[in-house]
Design a protein around this motif. Structure first.
Motif, PDB file in Angstrom:
ATOM      1  N   MET A 101       0.839  -1.200   0.000  1.00  0.00           N
ATOM      2  CA  MET A 101       0.000   0.000   0.000  1.00  0.00           C
ATOM      3  C   MET A 101       0.875   1.252   0.000  1.00  0.00           C
ATOM      4  SD  MET A 101      -3.135  -1.041  -0.092  1.00  0.00           S
ATOM      5  CE  MET A 101      -4.031   0.433   0.430  1.00  0.00           C
ATOM      6  N   CYS A 102       0.363   2.318  -0.586  1.00  0.00           N
ATOM      7  CA  CYS A 102       1.090   3.574  -0.599  1.00  0.00           C
ATOM      8  C   CYS A 102       0.816   4.326   0.696  1.00  0.00           C
ATOM      9  CB  CYS A 102       0.678   4.412  -1.804  1.00  0.00           C
ATOM     10  SG  CYS A 102       1.104   3.652  -3.394  1.00  0.00           S
ATOM     11  N   GLU A 103       1.854   4.962   1.225  1.00  0.00           N
ATOM     12  CA  GLU A 103       1.748   5.627   2.510  1.00  0.00           C
ATOM     13  C   GLU A 103       1.328   7.092   2.339  1.00  0.00           C
ATOM     14  OE1 GLU A 103       5.506   5.153   4.345  1.00  0.00           O
ATOM     15  OE2 GLU A 103       5.347   2.974   4.548  1.00  0.00           O
ATOM     16  N   GLY A 104       0.746   7.646   3.383  1.00  0.00           N
ATOM     17  CA  GLY A 104       0.387   9.064   3.389  1.00  0.00           C
ATOM     18  C   GLY A 104      -0.666   9.403   2.361  1.00  0.00           C
ATOM     19  N   ASN A 105      -0.451  10.546   1.710  1.00  0.00           N
ATOM     20  CA  ASN A 105      -1.405  11.021   0.702  1.00  0.00           C
ATOM     21  C   ASN A 105      -1.133  10.473  -0.690  1.00  0.00           C
ATOM     22  OD1 ASN A 105      -2.779  12.607   2.601  1.00  0.00           O
ATOM     23  ND2 ASN A 105      -1.286  14.285   2.351  1.00  0.00           N
ATOM     24  N   ALA A 106      -0.074   9.685  -0.812  1.00  0.00           N
ATOM     25  CA  ALA A 106       0.273   9.152  -2.136  1.00  0.00           C
ATOM     26  C   ALA A 106      -0.753   8.103  -2.561  1.00  0.00           C
ATOM     27  CB  ALA A 106       1.670   8.532  -2.103  1.00  0.00           C
ATOM     28  N   SER A 107      -1.238   8.224  -3.771  1.00  0.00           N
ATOM     29  CA  SER A 107      -2.231   7.288  -4.290  1.00  0.00           C
ATOM     30  C   SER A 107      -1.558   6.199  -5.117  1.00  0.00           C
ATOM     31  CB  SER A 107      -3.253   8.026  -5.150  1.00  0.00           C
ATOM     32  OG  SER A 107      -2.606   8.692  -6.226  1.00  0.00           O
ATOM     33  N   THR A 108      -2.187   5.041  -5.149  1.00  0.00           N
ATOM     34  CA  THR A 108      -1.655   3.928  -5.930  1.00  0.00           C
ATOM     35  C   THR A 108      -1.908   4.176  -7.418  1.00  0.00           C
ATOM     36  OG1 THR A 108      -2.094   2.397  -4.125  1.00  0.00           O
ATOM     37  CG2 THR A 108      -1.748   1.445  -6.306  1.00  0.00           C
ATOM     38  N   VAL A 109      -0.873   4.040  -8.221  1.00  0.00           N
ATOM     39  CA  VAL A 109      -0.968   4.270  -9.666  1.00  0.00           C
ATOM     40  C   VAL A 109      -1.632   3.071 -10.323  1.00  0.00           C
ATOM     41  CG1 VAL A 109       0.377   4.541 -11.782  1.00  0.00           C
ATOM     42  CG2 VAL A 109       1.027   5.809  -9.732  1.00  0.00           C
ATOM     43  N   THR A 110      -2.621   3.324 -11.162  1.00  0.00           N
ATOM     44  CA  THR A 110      -3.307   2.259 -11.894  1.00  0.00           C
ATOM     45  C   THR A 110      -2.970   2.258 -13.381  1.00  0.00           C
ATOM     46  OG1 THR A 110      -5.238   3.672 -12.205  1.00  0.00           O
ATOM     47  CG2 THR A 110      -5.228   2.220 -10.270  1.00  0.00           C
ATOM     48  N   GLU A 111      -2.433   3.366 -13.871  1.00  0.00           N
ATOM     49  CA  GLU A 111      -1.986   3.436 -15.255  1.00  0.00           C
ATOM     50  C   GLU A 111      -0.848   4.450 -15.369  1.00  0.00           C
ATOM     51  OE1 GLU A 111      -5.253   4.627 -17.696  1.00  0.00           O
ATOM     52  OE2 GLU A 111      -5.122   6.729 -17.096  1.00  0.00           O
ATOM     53  N   PHE A 112      -0.055   4.287 -16.416  1.00  0.00           N
ATOM     54  CA  PHE A 112       1.073   5.178 -16.660  1.00  0.00           C
ATOM     55  C   PHE A 112       0.731   6.136 -17.800  1.00  0.00           C
ATOM     56  CE2 PHE A 112       3.627   1.328 -15.234  1.00  0.00           C
ATOM     57  CZ  PHE A 112       3.763   1.790 -13.934  1.00  0.00           C
ATOM     58  N   PHE A 113       1.492   7.242 -17.837  1.00  0.00           N
ATOM     59  CA  PHE A 113       1.374   8.194 -18.930  1.00  0.00           C
ATOM     60  C   PHE A 113       2.734   8.296 -19.603  1.00  0.00           C
ATOM     61  CE2 PHE A 113       1.620  12.489 -20.758  1.00  0.00           C
ATOM     62  CZ  PHE A 113       0.492  12.462 -21.575  1.00  0.00           C
ATOM     63  N   LEU A 114       2.812   7.847 -20.854  1.00  0.00           N
ATOM     64  CA  LEU A 114       4.056   7.923 -21.620  1.00  0.00           C
ATOM     65  C   LEU A 114       4.208   9.337 -22.165  1.00  0.00           C
ATOM     66  CD1 LEU A 114       3.787   4.527 -23.530  1.00  0.00           C
ATOM     67  CD2 LEU A 114       5.331   5.055 -21.634  1.00  0.00           C
ATOM     68  N   CYS A 136       3.589   4.721  -6.516  1.00  0.00           N
ATOM     69  CA  CYS A 136       2.803   5.699  -5.764  1.00  0.00           C
ATOM     70  C   CYS A 136       3.132   7.111  -6.264  1.00  0.00           C
ATOM     71  CB  CYS A 136       3.101   5.605  -4.269  1.00  0.00           C
ATOM     72  SG  CYS A 136       2.870   3.948  -3.571  1.00  0.00           S
ATOM     73  N   GLY A 137       2.130   7.973  -6.275  1.00  0.00           N
ATOM     74  CA  GLY A 137       2.377   9.364  -6.668  1.00  0.00           C
ATOM     75  C   GLY A 137       2.414   9.522  -8.166  1.00  0.00           C
ATOM     76  N   SER A 138       3.576   9.905  -8.715  1.00  0.00           N
ATOM     77  CA  SER A 138       3.704  10.201 -10.140  1.00  0.00           C
ATOM     78  C   SER A 138       3.552   8.943 -10.991  1.00  0.00           C
ATOM     79  CB  SER A 138       5.068  10.843 -10.423  1.00  0.00           C
ATOM     80  OG  SER A 138       5.239  11.046 -11.814  1.00  0.00           O
ATOM     81  N   ASN A 139       2.847   9.096 -12.097  1.00  0.00           N
ATOM     82  CA  ASN A 139       2.679   7.984 -13.045  1.00  0.00           C
ATOM     83  C   ASN A 139       3.262   8.317 -14.415  1.00  0.00           C
ATOM     84  OD1 ASN A 139       0.798   9.906 -13.891  1.00  0.00           O
ATOM     85  ND2 ASN A 139      -0.641   8.342 -14.616  1.00  0.00           N
ATOM     86  N   ILE A 140       4.050   9.392 -14.470  1.00  0.00           N
ATOM     87  CA  ILE A 140       4.590   9.860 -15.758  1.00  0.00           C
ATOM     88  C   ILE A 140       5.913   9.149 -16.076  1.00  0.00           C
ATOM     89  CG2 ILE A 140       5.471  11.840 -17.032  1.00  0.00           C
ATOM     90  CD1 ILE A 140       3.612  13.601 -15.399  1.00  0.00           C
ATOM     91  N   ILE A 141       5.937   8.438 -17.188  1.00  0.00           N
ATOM     92  CA  ILE A 141       7.152   7.800 -17.691  1.00  0.00           C
ATOM     93  C   ILE A 141       7.761   8.710 -18.750  1.00  0.00           C
ATOM     94  CG2 ILE A 141       8.086   5.827 -18.968  1.00  0.00           C
ATOM     95  CD1 ILE A 141       6.028   4.065 -17.678  1.00  0.00           C
ATOM     96  N   SER A 142       8.947   9.197 -18.474  1.00  0.00           N
ATOM     97  CA  SER A 142       9.601  10.148 -19.387  1.00  0.00           C
ATOM     98  C   SER A 142      10.255   9.405 -20.555  1.00  0.00           C
ATOM     99  CB  SER A 142      10.637  10.978 -18.623  1.00  0.00           C
ATOM    100  OG  SER A 142      10.033  11.715 -17.589  1.00  0.00           O
TER     101      SER A 142
END
Length: 318
Positions: free
Chosen positions: A1-14, A169-175
Protein backbone atom coordinates in the motif's frame (compact mmCIF):
# COMPACT_ATOMS: atom_id res chain seq x y z
CA UNK A 1 0.00 0.00 0.00
CA UNK A 2 1.09 3.57 -0.60
CA UNK A 3 1.75 5.63 2.51
CA UNK A 4 0.39 9.06 3.39
CA UNK A 5 -1.41 11.02 0.70
CA UNK A 6 0.27 9.15 -2.14
CA UNK A 7 -2.23 7.29 -4.29
CA UNK A 8 -1.66 3.93 -5.93
CA UNK A 9 -0.97 4.27 -9.67
CA UNK A 10 -3.31 2.26 -11.89
CA UNK A 11 -1.99 3.44 -15.26
CA UNK A 12 1.07 5.18 -16.66
CA UNK A 13 1.37 8.19 -18.93
CA UNK A 14 4.06 7.92 -21.62
CA UNK A 15 5.35 11.47 -22.00
CA UNK A 16 7.07 10.75 -25.30
CA UNK A 17 8.55 13.77 -27.06
CA UNK A 18 8.37 17.13 -25.29
CA UNK A 19 8.32 20.60 -26.84
CA UNK A 20 7.58 19.43 -30.37
CA UNK A 21 4.30 21.29 -30.94
CA UNK A 22 5.60 22.92 -34.13
CA UNK A 23 6.98 19.62 -35.43
CA UNK A 24 4.23 17.28 -34.25
CA UNK A 25 2.59 16.66 -37.65
CA UNK A 26 5.93 16.46 -39.47
CA UNK A 27 7.33 13.95 -36.99
CA UNK A 28 4.15 11.89 -37.14
CA UNK A 29 4.33 11.49 -40.92
CA UNK A 30 8.10 10.92 -40.83
CA UNK A 31 7.78 8.08 -38.32
CA UNK A 32 4.67 6.73 -40.07
CA UNK A 33 6.63 6.56 -43.32
CA UNK A 34 9.53 4.91 -41.51
CA UNK A 35 7.24 2.33 -39.90
CA UNK A 36 5.65 1.59 -43.29
CA UNK A 37 9.09 1.05 -44.87
CA UNK A 38 10.09 -1.24 -41.99
CA UNK A 39 6.96 -3.36 -42.41
CA UNK A 40 7.12 -3.51 -46.22
CA UNK A 41 10.87 -4.17 -46.28
CA UNK A 42 10.76 -7.01 -43.77
CA UNK A 43 7.58 -8.55 -45.23
CA UNK A 44 9.31 -8.39 -48.63
CA UNK A 45 12.28 -10.36 -47.25
CA UNK A 46 9.99 -12.93 -45.59
CA UNK A 47 8.02 -13.50 -48.81
CA UNK A 48 11.16 -13.60 -50.95
CA UNK A 49 12.90 -16.19 -48.78
CA UNK A 50 9.71 -18.26 -48.53
CA UNK A 51 9.02 -18.25 -52.28
CA UNK A 52 12.50 -18.64 -53.80
CA UNK A 53 13.97 -22.13 -53.58
CA UNK A 54 17.60 -21.04 -53.95
CA UNK A 55 17.18 -18.85 -50.84
CA UNK A 56 16.11 -21.80 -48.66
CA UNK A 57 19.59 -22.07 -47.17
CA UNK A 58 20.56 -21.46 -43.52
CA UNK A 59 21.71 -17.85 -43.95
CA UNK A 60 18.42 -16.69 -45.47
CA UNK A 61 16.25 -18.80 -43.17
CA UNK A 62 17.94 -16.99 -40.26
CA UNK A 63 17.43 -13.68 -42.07
CA UNK A 64 13.71 -14.42 -42.41
CA UNK A 65 13.46 -14.92 -38.66
CA UNK A 66 15.40 -11.70 -38.06
CA UNK A 67 12.80 -9.91 -40.19
CA UNK A 68 9.98 -11.43 -38.13
CA UNK A 69 11.71 -10.23 -34.94
CA UNK A 70 12.09 -6.72 -36.45
CA UNK A 71 8.39 -6.56 -37.30
CA UNK A 72 7.39 -7.72 -33.82
CA UNK A 73 9.84 -5.28 -32.20
CA UNK A 74 8.67 -2.19 -34.09
CA UNK A 75 4.95 -3.05 -34.05
CA UNK A 76 5.16 -3.37 -30.28
CA UNK A 77 6.41 0.24 -29.95
CA UNK A 78 5.72 2.44 -32.97
CA UNK A 79 1.88 2.49 -33.24
CA UNK A 80 1.57 3.71 -29.64
CA UNK A 81 4.46 6.11 -30.21
CA UNK A 82 2.69 7.58 -33.25
CA UNK A 83 -0.47 8.04 -31.21
CA UNK A 84 1.55 9.75 -28.46
CA UNK A 85 3.12 12.16 -30.95
CA UNK A 86 -0.31 13.26 -32.17
CA UNK A 87 -1.88 13.62 -28.72
CA UNK A 88 1.12 14.86 -26.72
CA UNK A 89 1.47 11.61 -24.79
CA UNK A 90 -0.31 8.30 -24.32
CA UNK A 91 -1.97 6.54 -21.41
CA UNK A 92 -1.14 2.87 -20.89
CA UNK A 93 -2.27 0.47 -18.18
CA UNK A 94 0.32 -1.06 -15.88
CA UNK A 95 -0.39 -4.49 -17.36
CA UNK A 96 -0.15 -3.10 -20.90
CA UNK A 97 3.13 -1.37 -20.02
CA UNK A 98 4.69 -4.54 -18.64
CA UNK A 99 3.48 -6.56 -21.62
CA UNK A 100 5.07 -3.99 -23.94
CA UNK A 101 8.33 -4.27 -21.98
CA UNK A 102 8.12 -8.08 -22.14
CA UNK A 103 7.69 -8.09 -25.93
CA UNK A 104 10.39 -5.43 -26.28
CA UNK A 105 12.96 -7.43 -24.29
CA UNK A 106 12.03 -10.79 -25.80
CA UNK A 107 12.24 -9.54 -29.39
CA UNK A 108 15.47 -7.59 -28.72
CA UNK A 109 17.26 -10.56 -27.19
CA UNK A 110 15.87 -12.83 -29.91
CA UNK A 111 17.48 -10.50 -32.46
CA UNK A 112 20.74 -10.75 -30.53
CA UNK A 113 20.69 -14.56 -30.59
CA UNK A 114 19.67 -14.74 -34.25
CA UNK A 115 22.52 -12.39 -35.20
CA UNK A 116 24.85 -14.68 -33.24
CA UNK A 117 23.55 -17.72 -35.10
CA UNK A 118 24.09 -15.89 -38.40
CA UNK A 119 27.68 -15.09 -37.36
CA UNK A 120 28.24 -18.79 -36.59
CA UNK A 121 26.80 -19.68 -40.00
CA UNK A 122 29.22 -17.29 -41.74
CA UNK A 123 32.10 -18.69 -39.66
CA UNK A 124 31.36 -22.27 -40.76
CA UNK A 125 30.83 -21.19 -44.40
CA UNK A 126 34.15 -19.32 -44.66
CA UNK A 127 36.41 -21.19 -42.21
CA UNK A 128 35.11 -24.73 -42.90
CA UNK A 129 33.57 -24.59 -46.39
CA UNK A 130 34.01 -28.30 -47.14
CA UNK A 131 32.15 -29.27 -43.97
CA UNK A 132 29.46 -26.60 -44.25
CA UNK A 133 26.70 -28.82 -45.67
CA UNK A 134 27.32 -31.51 -43.08
CA UNK A 135 27.57 -29.12 -40.10
CA UNK A 136 24.70 -26.78 -41.01
CA UNK A 137 22.22 -29.57 -41.68
CA UNK A 138 18.45 -29.16 -41.63
CA UNK A 139 18.01 -30.46 -38.08
CA UNK A 140 20.63 -28.11 -36.62
CA UNK A 141 19.13 -25.15 -38.49
CA UNK A 142 15.70 -25.88 -37.03
CA UNK A 143 17.20 -25.91 -33.53
CA UNK A 144 19.11 -22.68 -34.20
CA UNK A 145 15.86 -21.04 -35.36
CA UNK A 146 13.61 -22.41 -32.61
CA UNK A 147 15.73 -21.92 -29.49
CA UNK A 148 16.39 -18.14 -29.74
CA UNK A 149 12.62 -17.57 -29.77
CA UNK A 150 11.87 -20.16 -27.08
CA UNK A 151 14.62 -19.06 -24.68
CA UNK A 152 13.74 -15.37 -24.77
CA UNK A 153 9.97 -15.66 -24.60
CA UNK A 154 10.13 -18.28 -21.81
CA UNK A 155 12.70 -16.48 -19.64
CA UNK A 156 11.28 -12.97 -19.51
CA UNK A 157 7.99 -13.70 -17.75
CA UNK A 158 10.22 -14.17 -14.68
CA UNK A 159 11.37 -10.54 -14.85
CA UNK A 160 7.88 -9.28 -15.71
CA UNK A 161 6.50 -11.13 -12.66
CA UNK A 162 9.07 -9.24 -10.54
CA UNK A 163 7.94 -5.94 -12.07
CA UNK A 164 4.36 -6.70 -11.00
CA UNK A 165 5.62 -6.89 -7.41
CA UNK A 166 6.79 -3.26 -7.50
CA UNK A 167 4.67 -0.45 -6.04
CA UNK A 168 3.97 2.77 -7.87
CA UNK A 169 2.80 5.70 -5.76
CA UNK A 170 2.38 9.36 -6.67
CA UNK A 171 3.70 10.20 -10.14
CA UNK A 172 2.68 7.98 -13.05
CA UNK A 173 4.59 9.86 -15.76
CA UNK A 174 7.15 7.80 -17.69
CA UNK A 175 9.60 10.15 -19.39
CA UNK A 176 9.91 8.01 -22.49
CA UNK A 177 7.93 7.03 -25.58
CA UNK A 178 7.65 3.36 -24.56
CA UNK A 179 7.93 1.23 -21.44
CA UNK A 180 11.66 0.70 -21.08
CA UNK A 181 13.38 -0.74 -18.01
CA UNK A 182 15.06 2.34 -16.51
CA UNK A 183 12.09 4.76 -16.89
CA UNK A 184 9.78 2.22 -15.21
CA UNK A 185 12.11 1.75 -12.24
CA UNK A 186 12.62 5.53 -11.96
CA UNK A 187 9.02 6.07 -10.82
CA UNK A 188 8.73 2.97 -8.62
CA UNK A 189 8.32 3.42 -4.87
CA UNK A 190 9.78 -0.02 -4.11
CA UNK A 191 13.29 -1.37 -3.77
CA UNK A 192 14.28 -2.24 -7.35
CA UNK A 193 17.63 -3.89 -6.63
CA UNK A 194 16.32 -7.45 -7.17
CA UNK A 195 14.73 -6.58 -10.52
CA UNK A 196 17.93 -4.85 -11.62
CA UNK A 197 19.94 -7.93 -10.64
CA UNK A 198 17.61 -10.19 -12.63
CA UNK A 199 17.91 -7.92 -15.66
CA UNK A 200 21.71 -7.98 -15.42
CA UNK A 201 21.74 -11.78 -15.07
CA UNK A 202 19.57 -12.15 -18.19
CA UNK A 203 21.77 -9.73 -20.15
CA UNK A 204 24.91 -11.85 -19.64
CA UNK A 205 23.81 -14.96 -21.64
CA UNK A 206 21.47 -13.10 -23.99
CA UNK A 207 23.48 -9.99 -24.92
CA UNK A 208 27.04 -10.08 -23.56
CA UNK A 209 27.88 -13.69 -24.45
CA UNK A 210 26.37 -13.42 -27.96
CA UNK A 211 28.49 -10.31 -28.50
CA UNK A 212 31.60 -12.29 -27.48
CA UNK A 213 30.66 -15.17 -29.80
CA UNK A 214 30.07 -12.76 -32.71
CA UNK A 215 33.41 -11.02 -32.06
CA UNK A 216 35.34 -14.32 -31.91
CA UNK A 217 33.55 -15.62 -35.03
CA UNK A 218 34.46 -12.57 -37.08
CA UNK A 219 38.01 -12.60 -35.75
CA UNK A 220 38.35 -16.12 -37.14
CA UNK A 221 36.61 -15.08 -40.36
CA UNK A 222 39.05 -12.18 -40.90
CA UNK A 223 42.03 -14.48 -40.35
CA UNK A 224 40.58 -17.00 -42.83
CA UNK A 225 39.96 -14.28 -45.44
CA UNK A 226 43.50 -12.93 -45.08
CA UNK A 227 44.86 -16.40 -45.85
CA UNK A 228 43.13 -16.38 -49.24
CA UNK A 229 45.77 -15.55 -51.83
CA UNK A 230 43.65 -13.98 -54.58
CA UNK A 231 42.07 -10.56 -54.17
CA UNK A 232 38.95 -11.79 -55.94
CA UNK A 233 38.64 -14.69 -53.52
CA UNK A 234 39.03 -12.36 -50.54
CA UNK A 235 36.39 -10.00 -51.86
CA UNK A 236 33.96 -12.85 -52.59
CA UNK A 237 34.40 -14.24 -49.06
CA UNK A 238 33.97 -10.81 -47.47
CA UNK A 239 30.90 -9.97 -49.57
CA UNK A 240 29.04 -13.01 -48.19
CA UNK A 241 29.09 -11.52 -44.69
CA UNK A 242 29.29 -7.75 -45.33
CA UNK A 243 25.55 -7.13 -44.90
CA UNK A 244 25.44 -9.14 -41.68
CA UNK A 245 28.57 -7.41 -40.37
CA UNK A 246 26.98 -4.00 -41.01
CA UNK A 247 23.86 -5.08 -39.10
CA UNK A 248 26.05 -6.33 -36.23
CA UNK A 249 27.82 -2.96 -35.95
CA UNK A 250 24.53 -1.05 -35.92
CA UNK A 251 22.74 -3.37 -33.46
CA UNK A 252 25.49 -3.77 -30.88
CA UNK A 253 26.84 -0.26 -31.43
CA UNK A 254 23.56 1.34 -30.39
CA UNK A 255 23.10 -1.06 -27.46
CA UNK A 256 26.62 -0.39 -26.12
CA UNK A 257 26.27 3.38 -26.57
CA UNK A 258 22.96 3.56 -24.71
CA UNK A 259 23.21 0.93 -21.99
CA UNK A 260 26.87 0.09 -21.34
CA UNK A 261 28.95 3.18 -22.15
CA UNK A 262 26.51 6.11 -22.35
CA UNK A 263 28.15 9.18 -23.86
CA UNK A 264 27.04 12.64 -24.85
CA UNK A 265 23.69 14.10 -23.81
CA UNK A 266 22.33 11.99 -20.93
CA UNK A 267 19.29 14.16 -20.20
CA UNK A 268 15.80 12.71 -20.66
CA UNK A 269 15.67 14.29 -24.12
CA UNK A 270 19.11 12.93 -25.01
CA UNK A 271 18.22 9.40 -23.92
CA UNK A 272 14.96 9.56 -25.88
CA UNK A 273 16.82 10.53 -29.04
CA UNK A 274 19.36 7.74 -28.49
CA UNK A 275 16.56 5.22 -28.02
CA UNK A 276 15.29 6.12 -31.48
CA UNK A 277 18.54 4.70 -32.87
CA UNK A 278 17.64 1.10 -32.06
CA UNK A 279 13.84 1.30 -31.95
CA UNK A 280 13.43 3.05 -35.31
CA UNK A 281 16.71 3.50 -37.20
CA UNK A 282 18.10 -0.04 -36.85
CA UNK A 283 14.93 -1.88 -38.01
CA UNK A 284 14.64 0.69 -40.82
CA UNK A 285 18.19 0.10 -42.08
CA UNK A 286 18.26 -3.71 -41.79
CA UNK A 287 16.00 -4.58 -44.77
CA UNK A 288 17.69 -1.90 -46.87
CA UNK A 289 21.12 -3.39 -46.15
CA UNK A 290 20.04 -6.93 -47.01
CA UNK A 291 18.15 -5.99 -50.17
CA UNK A 292 20.56 -3.43 -51.61
CA UNK A 293 23.87 -5.15 -50.79
CA UNK A 294 22.95 -8.81 -51.30
CA UNK A 295 23.33 -10.29 -54.76
CA UNK A 296 21.22 -13.38 -54.00
CA UNK A 297 18.30 -11.25 -52.84
CA UNK A 298 18.57 -9.12 -55.99
CA UNK A 299 18.71 -12.25 -58.16
CA UNK A 300 15.64 -13.70 -56.41
CA UNK A 301 13.75 -10.43 -56.97
CA UNK A 302 14.71 -10.43 -60.65
CA UNK A 303 13.48 -14.01 -61.01
CA UNK A 304 10.12 -13.19 -59.43
CA UNK A 305 9.71 -10.10 -61.64
CA UNK A 306 10.63 -12.17 -64.71
CA UNK A 307 8.11 -14.89 -63.82
CA UNK A 308 5.36 -12.35 -63.18
CA UNK A 309 6.04 -10.50 -66.42
CA UNK A 310 6.19 -13.77 -68.36
CA UNK A 311 2.86 -14.85 -66.87
CA UNK A 312 1.24 -11.55 -67.78
CA UNK A 313 2.56 -11.67 -71.36
CA UNK A 314 1.67 -15.33 -71.90
CA UNK A 315 -1.46 -15.96 -69.85
CA UNK A 316 -2.63 -19.50 -69.43
CA UNK A 317 -5.82 -20.38 -71.25
CA UNK A 318 -8.04 -23.09 -69.91
Amino acid sequence: MCEGNASTVTEFFLLGFKNIENLRISLFFLFLLTYTVILLGNVFIIILVSECHHLKVPMYLFLRNLSVADILFTTNIMPNMLYGILTGGADISITGCFIQYYVFCSSTYTQSLILTVMAFDRYVAICHPLRYAALMNHKLCLHLIYWPWAICFILFPIEVASLFQLRFCGSNIISHFFCDFAPILAISSSDTSMVETEDFIFAIPLMFMPFVVVTVSYFCIVIAILKITSIGGRWKAFSTCSAHLTTIFIFYGTQITIYIFPVGDNTVYGKTVKSLLYTVLTPFINPIIYTMRNHEIKRALQQIIYKKSKTSIYPKFR
